[in-house]
Design an enzyme around this catalytic site. Structure first.
Site, mmCIF file in Angstrom:
data_model
loop_
_atom_site.group_PDB
_atom_site.id
_atom_site.type_symbol
_atom_site.label_atom_id
_atom_site.label_comp_id
_atom_site.label_asym_id
_atom_site.label_seq_id
_atom_site.Cartn_x
_atom_site.Cartn_y
_atom_site.Cartn_z
ATOM 1 N N TRP A 133 -11.428 -78.902 -3.991
ATOM 2 C CA TRP A 133 -12.478 -79.740 -4.586
ATOM 3 C C TRP A 133 -12.723 -81.008 -3.796
ATOM 4 O O TRP A 133 -13.867 -81.400 -3.578
ATOM 5 C CB TRP A 133 -12.157 -80.055 -6.050
ATOM 6 C CG TRP A 133 -12.182 -78.824 -6.884
ATOM 7 C CD1 TRP A 133 -11.117 -78.238 -7.514
ATOM 8 C CD2 TRP A 133 -13.324 -77.985 -7.158
ATOM 9 N NE1 TRP A 133 -11.531 -77.094 -8.156
ATOM 10 C CE2 TRP A 133 -12.862 -76.916 -7.958
ATOM 11 C CE3 TRP A 133 -14.668 -78.039 -6.804
ATOM 12 C CZ2 TRP A 133 -13.733 -75.910 -8.409
ATOM 13 C CZ3 TRP A 133 -15.518 -77.039 -7.258
ATOM 14 C CH2 TRP A 133 -15.045 -75.991 -8.049
ATOM 15 N N LYS A 173 -12.946 -78.522 -18.677
ATOM 16 C CA LYS A 173 -11.506 -78.356 -18.459
ATOM 17 C C LYS A 173 -10.744 -78.951 -19.654
ATOM 18 O O LYS A 173 -10.210 -78.232 -20.463
ATOM 19 C CB LYS A 173 -11.073 -79.030 -17.156
ATOM 20 C CG LYS A 173 -11.864 -78.598 -15.916
ATOM 21 C CD LYS A 173 -11.487 -77.220 -15.384
ATOM 22 C CE LYS A 173 -12.452 -76.690 -14.338
ATOM 23 N NZ LYS A 173 -12.391 -77.312 -13.040
ATOM 24 N N ASP A 183 -12.386 -87.919 -8.806
ATOM 25 C CA ASP A 183 -12.824 -86.710 -9.503
ATOM 26 C C ASP A 183 -11.675 -86.352 -10.440
ATOM 27 O O ASP A 183 -10.709 -85.703 -10.052
ATOM 28 C CB ASP A 183 -13.089 -85.581 -8.507
ATOM 29 C CG ASP A 183 -13.357 -84.245 -9.210
ATOM 30 O OD1 ASP A 183 -13.312 -84.195 -10.456
ATOM 31 O OD2 ASP A 183 -13.593 -83.248 -8.497
#
Ligand SMILES: *Cc1c(COP(=O)(O)O)cnc(C)c1O
Length: 361
Positions: free
Chosen positions: A103, A197, A173
């Site tokens: 990511w 999530k 993030d």
């Protein structure tokens, strides 16, 4: 196919059972209104009150200081890979990125469209099995910001410290980190997390930004990508993502009922310990990530004999253990355990690992 007992899916993730039940009820008739939250007008005062309440709850639970704006935006965390440079470069031409997995790599790649990206720290040399230590970071004091990903969900890697970046704003993030690790918002210039999530369901990303950094977006920034526009309109420049916003509210209520953020973080850590210990005690499973960098939400592991992986995954699925396949970039097995995973789920998986070894080890 047999019923799913526990979903170890990397996201969208398991919701707490109580949240799922409440959603089901409200979809029939939201607080006696005769309509569901999916259908309420964006101008309905009851919906506006709900939006306000969710933000207030979030500020309280995460201890978000007043000098931060909170946005509830359409789109995924991936949208922020572009919105962060568009909004936070503020006339500068460079930014620092830490590269510790899939990511953060994508975030850096997107930022290269707008700025010179300096990879100020990387886990690539170790195959993303560790994170760079503070004294290994090569930070640029002229960078507009430093971006990193505290929890990398594909590689199962987690920072055990918050990088010290001096006067340069730190951006995270925190998609897997919020409500799963302690996050002190006041350390950051900006924090973002897509909801599917730990925070609820897909369709929304939470963005928390220090107000002083807002208002200097690059001139080419699309209106819907400009934080100043979202600040001015209360995240309602475009029809807001009411359903995920509402579900996040239920999740926050649930967190409070459980005893607060510290309590749910502690439980998550315990779930991870249960599964990592089972792996470490076994002769046929190995977890490649260095001890202190192991993610609490995503346990990545392999079978010593990789040809047994698909048999293992089939056996797990027939026991109702769903979503254990590793990400295609890494392979092997990944057990994702976000906020809604009951502790019993971790024990069930650990027991399954022991049984599997007895039968096939
Ligand atoms: C899942 C995930 C993403 C991707 O989020 P989208 O909402 O699908 O764009 C980004 N970063 C991290 C750390 C993730 O775990």
């Amino acid at each position: 196919m047999s019923r799913v007992r526990y979903s170890f899916s990397a996201g969208p993730a398991t919701l707490p059972e109580e949240v799922r039940r409440q959603v089901r009820e409200d979809l029939g008739d939201w607080h006696g209104t005769g309509i569901s939250v999916l259908e309420a007008s964006q101008w309905d005062p009851r919906l506006l009150e709900l939006f306000r309440q969710v933000e207030a709850d979030l500020r309280e639970l995460l201890a978000v200081p007043d000098e931060y704006a909170v946005f509830f935006l359409h789109g995924g965390a991936s949208n922020q890979f572009a919105m962060i440079p568009m909004n936070l470069l503020r006339g500068r031409d460079r930014a620092d990125y830490l590269h510790t997995g899939l990511w953060s790599g994508k975030a850096a790649e997107e930022a290269r469209r707008y700025a010179t990206v300096n990879v100020a720290g990387s886990g690539a040399g170790s195959g993303f099995r560790r994170v760079p230590a503070q004294d290994e970071l090569c930070l640029d004091e002229h960078a507009a910001y430093v971006h990193y990903t505290p929890v990398e969900t594909v590689h199962g890697v987690q920072f055990d410290y918050v990088p010290e970046t001096g006067d340069v704003p730190l951006v995270a993030d925190a998609t897997a980190a919020l409500l799963a690790t302690p996050v002190d918002i006041s350390r950051f210039g900006a924090v973002y997390a897509s909801a599917q999530k730990n925070l609820g369901v897909v369709g929304m990303t939470l963005v928390i930004v220090r107000r002083g950094l807002i208002g200097d977006a690059a001139p080419f920034t699309p209106t819907t990508f400009d934080y100043a526009v979202h600040l001015r309109t209360g995240s309602r420049f475009t029809t807001p993502p009411a359903f995920p916003w509402y579900v996040t509210g239920l999740v926050l209520d649930w967190v409070r009922d459980q005893g607060g953020v510290a309590e749910v973080v502690k439980r998550g850590r315990r779930r991870a310990e249960v599964v990592y210990s089972a792996i470490d005690a076994s002769g046929i499973f190995t977890a490649p990530v260095e001890d202190r960098a192991r993610a609490w939400t995503n346990v990545v592991f392999q079978l010593a004999d990789p040809s047994m992986t698909s048999m293992f995954l089939d056996a797990a699925e027939s026991e109702g253990l769903y979503g254990l396949q590793g990400h295609s970039a890494v392979g092997g097995v990944r057990a994702s355990m976000y906020l809604g995973m009951p502790e019993e789920g971790a024990h069930t998986l650990a027991g399954f690992l022991r049984d599997f070894e007895r039968r096939h080890g």
